[in-house]
Design a protein around this motif. Structure first.
Motif, PDB file in Angstrom:
ATOM      1  N   LYS A 353       0.826  -1.212   0.000  1.00  0.00           N
ATOM      2  CA  LYS A 353       0.000   0.000   0.000  1.00  0.00           C
ATOM      3  C   LYS A 353       0.854   1.253   0.000  1.00  0.00           C
ATOM      4  O   LYS A 353       0.548   2.233  -0.694  1.00  0.00           O
ATOM      5  CB  LYS A 353      -0.938  -0.020   1.199  1.00  0.00           C
ATOM      6  N   LYS A 354       1.936   1.253   0.783  1.00  0.00           N
ATOM      7  CA  LYS A 354       2.846   2.394   0.818  1.00  0.00           C
ATOM      8  C   LYS A 354       3.547   2.549  -0.530  1.00  0.00           C
ATOM      9  O   LYS A 354       3.695   3.669  -1.051  1.00  0.00           O
ATOM     10  CB  LYS A 354       3.872   2.198   1.931  1.00  0.00           C
ATOM     11  N   ALA A 355       3.988   1.446  -1.099  1.00  0.00           N
ATOM     12  CA  ALA A 355       4.723   1.501  -2.359  1.00  0.00           C
ATOM     13  C   ALA A 355       3.852   1.986  -3.514  1.00  0.00           C
ATOM     14  O   ALA A 355       4.336   2.699  -4.405  1.00  0.00           O
ATOM     15  CB  ALA A 355       5.284   0.119  -2.687  1.00  0.00           C
ATOM     16  N   MET A 356       2.578   1.624  -3.511  1.00  0.00           N
ATOM     17  CA  MET A 356       1.697   1.968  -4.625  1.00  0.00           C
ATOM     18  C   MET A 356       0.984   3.300  -4.433  1.00  0.00           C
ATOM     19  O   MET A 356       0.312   3.779  -5.356  1.00  0.00           O
ATOM     20  CB  MET A 356       0.650   0.863  -4.808  1.00  0.00           C
ATOM     21  N   ASN A 357       1.121   3.913  -3.275  1.00  0.00           N
ATOM     22  CA  ASN A 357       0.469   5.192  -3.013  1.00  0.00           C
ATOM     23  C   ASN A 357       1.088   6.276  -3.902  1.00  0.00           C
ATOM     24  O   ASN A 357       2.296   6.514  -3.855  1.00  0.00           O
ATOM     25  CB  ASN A 357       0.654   5.551  -1.537  1.00  0.00           C
ATOM     26  N   PRO A 358       0.264   6.963  -4.738  1.00  0.00           N
ATOM     27  CA  PRO A 358       0.816   8.019  -5.597  1.00  0.00           C
ATOM     28  C   PRO A 358       1.489   9.132  -4.804  1.00  0.00           C
ATOM     29  O   PRO A 358       2.332   9.855  -5.342  1.00  0.00           O
ATOM     30  CB  PRO A 358      -0.421   8.554  -6.344  1.00  0.00           C
ATOM     31  N   GLU A 359       1.139   9.272  -3.517  1.00  0.00           N
ATOM     32  CA  GLU A 359       1.744  10.292  -2.673  1.00  0.00           C
ATOM     33  C   GLU A 359       2.745   9.696  -1.669  1.00  0.00           C
ATOM     34  O   GLU A 359       3.179  10.369  -0.743  1.00  0.00           O
ATOM     35  CB  GLU A 359       0.653  11.058  -1.917  1.00  0.00           C
ATOM     36  N   GLY A 360       3.118   8.425  -1.879  1.00  0.00           N
ATOM     37  CA  GLY A 360       4.061   7.772  -0.983  1.00  0.00           C
ATOM     38  C   GLY A 360       5.504   8.117  -1.291  1.00  0.00           C
ATOM     39  O   GLY A 360       6.367   8.034  -0.416  1.00  0.00           O
ATOM     40  N   ASP A 361       5.780   8.483  -2.562  1.00  0.00           N
ATOM     41  CA  ASP A 361       7.100   8.973  -2.983  1.00  0.00           C
ATOM     42  C   ASP A 361       8.243   7.998  -2.692  1.00  0.00           C
ATOM     43  O   ASP A 361       9.386   8.415  -2.450  1.00  0.00           O
ATOM     44  CB  ASP A 361       7.410  10.324  -2.323  1.00  0.00           C
ATOM     45  N   VAL A 362       7.966   6.684  -2.725  1.00  0.00           N
ATOM     46  CA  VAL A 362       9.035   5.703  -2.528  1.00  0.00           C
ATOM     47  C   VAL A 362       9.885   5.649  -3.789  1.00  0.00           C
ATOM     48  O   VAL A 362       9.378   5.434  -4.888  1.00  0.00           O
ATOM     49  CB  VAL A 362       8.473   4.311  -2.203  1.00  0.00           C
ATOM     50  N   LEU A 363      11.192   5.861  -3.620  1.00  0.00           N
ATOM     51  CA  LEU A 363      12.106   5.982  -4.756  1.00  0.00           C
ATOM     52  C   LEU A 363      13.036   4.784  -4.874  1.00  0.00           C
ATOM     53  O   LEU A 363      13.446   4.200  -3.863  1.00  0.00           O
ATOM     54  CB  LEU A 363      12.987   7.226  -4.600  1.00  0.00           C
ATOM     55  N   LEU A 364      13.391   4.481  -6.120  1.00  0.00           N
ATOM     56  CA  LEU A 364      14.572   3.689  -6.421  1.00  0.00           C
ATOM     57  C   LEU A 364      15.605   4.710  -6.865  1.00  0.00           C
ATOM     58  O   LEU A 364      15.588   5.208  -7.993  1.00  0.00           O
ATOM     59  CB  LEU A 364      14.278   2.668  -7.518  1.00  0.00           C
ATOM     60  N   ALA A 365      16.488   5.069  -5.928  1.00  0.00           N
ATOM     61  CA  ALA A 365      17.359   6.233  -6.118  1.00  0.00           C
ATOM     62  C   ALA A 365      18.715   5.828  -6.678  1.00  0.00           C
ATOM     63  O   ALA A 365      19.334   4.864  -6.224  1.00  0.00           O
ATOM     64  CB  ALA A 365      17.543   6.964  -4.782  1.00  0.00           C
TER      65      ALA A 365
END
Length: 562
Positions: A353-365
């Protein structure tokens, strides 16, 4: 054949002494514990070992533990080791004609490699039976079993934090014998950290191998974005050497197949995003917990937290490309390229849920502060999970999978969890505590430093404040008298969207120190947008892992003459 004994007298641990009798090779308690030793028929002897077989004597030692009425936890083991040495100094045992411990070959040690046979290991020329410590090992039972029947040196070369006095004392309390002088020495172990990158000399080092260090307190709040050399370093294993041209990210798609993506694929196929986010270790400020009661874990000060501008692709975009949809349930599991000698890699997970949240901003940096990701910080690719404990932002990322359960990694299942102060290593049940994800509200004083001396007049107090889950810090209160009176600090930092306040606020307070003041007891506490506040003391939140310390931060300084 069982070994009967009689418990004759007991008057406390302070006089107990475990010694080996010269004739039978048995272990018996002198001073306050007196056992009837086992009959000679109990021992299986051989010409090569006149003192008997240790399997039988080992049983006697275990019965002593039962008779004493104590299962040996870490604290008990340490106490027992200290009391044994103290008793030996006061009243040393009578000299014996044989060696103080039975002598074994490496082949004999190798026979003890499972719970059923007792688990033995060697370190240097000593032999240890660590069976009773398996479940107590903070790194997990499986890690000790890797060395079962063999030497600890190859593993301690990897986990060099074991080479500390308290760990060696624990180990010595399990000593059961010595290696035969005829045994060849253990082959020297190559340094698995030899290829680690250079680091800034100003960093305050907690452990060298693996490397864990934080910036000096006065540097922390100097920049809103922490310069990469001063960004705190938290490594669990050696830093891997990765060829960026050969690097591939393996992503399990929704059909169970594996996608292989190069750095070039990631940069060409997905839009780049920049996210300013603070990363904080769960053990930040653990030193304050250790001062109350030792956790025997890394004694972080206030510097296991830093902020950077991360550049890369959204994890959500990659997962959508792999066939996952918003609303899917489960966990996203990550694996890094850092591994131990058994091939075990660092791993962690976050809710899908966190990963798919459009406002979660989880990055592969793949960038940090506008430059290529440094090796210490995950080159060539890492996860950055804003608002979440740093342990989930896996570095040197190599594999992503999605499933119904969280990662089975030790660092997900048996570490980075919070417990009640009532929980001990003897009672802990890791399955009953959820893994840490979002972090609580936090703040600390970076200037003046503890034990500093100032003069009457104007004083500037500086620090940082941050809260997990995207909650914005709305206020920092500062007291110069230990919490009797308060003033509101000035906050600085970039504006952030509601629910997406991933970065810290820096703060400062200008105050006047009157003439005649002898001491200042400076305290700070932060308040976030959900009106969560920090607890005032460490005691009620102390825990065996020393995590999540967000009590009021306190700095005492003296005031000298102008």
């Amino acid at each position: 054949m069982s070994c009967p004994f009689n418990l004759v007298h007991f008057s406390g641990l302070d006089k107990m002494l475990l010694t080996r009798t010269s004739k039978s090779g048995l272990w018996t308690l002198q001073k306050t514990y007196w056992f009837r030793t086992c009959p000679p028929a109990y021992l299986a002897s051989s010409p090569s070992r006149p003192h008997g077989t240790w399997n039988s004597a080992g049983s006697t030692r275990r019965r002593f533990v039962v008779a004493a009425g104590a299962g040996l936890g870490i604290g008990t083991i340490l106490a027992y080791g200290n009391y044994r040495r103290q008793a030996a100094e006061v009243d040393p045992p009578a000299s014996t004609s044989g060696p103080p411990f039975p002598v074994f070959t490496r082949q004999e040690v190798a026979c003890h490699h499972s719970d059923a046979d007792r688990v033995w290991v060697t370190y240097g020329s000593d032999v240890f039976d660590v069976t009773d410590f398996l479940e107590l090992h903070p790194g997990g039972k499986s890690k000790i079993l890797l060395a079962a029947g063999g030497a600890l040196e190859p593993f301690w070369a990897l986990y060099a934090m074991h080479k500390q006095e308290h760990v060696l004392e624990i180990l010595q309390s399990y000593k059961v014998g010595e290696l035969s002088p005829e045994e060849p020495p253990q082959p020297s172990v190559g340094d698995p950290y030899a290829e680690d990158p250079p680091r800034h000399p100003a960093l305050k080092i907690n452990t060298l191998k693996p490397f864990n260090a934080e910036p000096p307190s006065e540097v922390i709040a100097e920049n809103y974005l922490t310069p990469s050399p001063f960004f705190f370093k938290r490594n669990h294993l050696p830093v891997p050497l990765v060829d960026p041209a050969a690097y591939r990210l393996h992503v399990q798609d929704a059909c169970g197949r594996t996608l292989s993506l190069s750095l070039r694929d990631l940069k060409r196929s997905f839009r780049k995003h920049d996210v300013v986010a603070t990363v904080q270790c769960a053990g930040n400020r653990r030193a304050e917990m250790n001062a109350l009661q030792s956790t025997n874990r890394l004694g972080w000060g206030i510097g296991a937290i830093s902020t950077a501008c991360w550049g890369g692709v959204l994890l959500r975009d990659v997962l959508v490309h792999a066939g996952y949809q918003p609303g899917d349930e489960g966990h996203v599991c990550f694996e890094g390229l850092d591994r131990d000698q058994s091939g075990t890699v660092y791993g962690a997970s976050i809710p899908l849920k966190k990963a798919m949240n459009p406002e979660g901003d989880v990055l592969l940096a793949y960038e940090m502060n506008g430059e290529e990701l440094p090796r210490d910080h995950g080159f060539p690719l890492r996860v950055v999970v804003p608002g979440t404990v740093g342990a989930r932002s896996v570095k040197w990322l190599t594999r992503i999978s999605v499933g119904p359960e969280e990662s089975k990694s030790h660092w997900q299942r048996k570490d980075y969890k919070g417990f009640s102060p009532a929980v001990t290593w003897d009672t802990v049940d890791f399955s009953k505590a959820p893994s840490i994800q979002e972090m609580p509200v936090q703040s600390a004083i970076t200037e003046p430093s503890p034990d500093a001396s100032v003069t009457p007049g104007e004083l500037t107090v500086k620090g940082y404040a941050w809260s997990g889950g995207g909650r914005n810090v709305i206020r920092v209160d500062v007291s110069l008298d230990g919490g009797k009176s308060w003033r509101e600090a000035e906050l600085t930092g970039e504006e952030q969207l509601p629910g997406r306040a991933w970065a810290w606020k820096l703060w400062q307070l200008k105050a006047s120190v009157p003439t005649g003041t002898k001491q200042l007891n400076i305290v700070c506490k932060a308040v976030d947008s959900s009106y969560n506040e920090q607890p005032d003391t460490v005691g009620p939140i102390w825990n065996i892992l020393g995590v999540l310390n967000n009590a009021w931060h306190r700095v005492r300084i003296s005031v000298g003459e102008d």
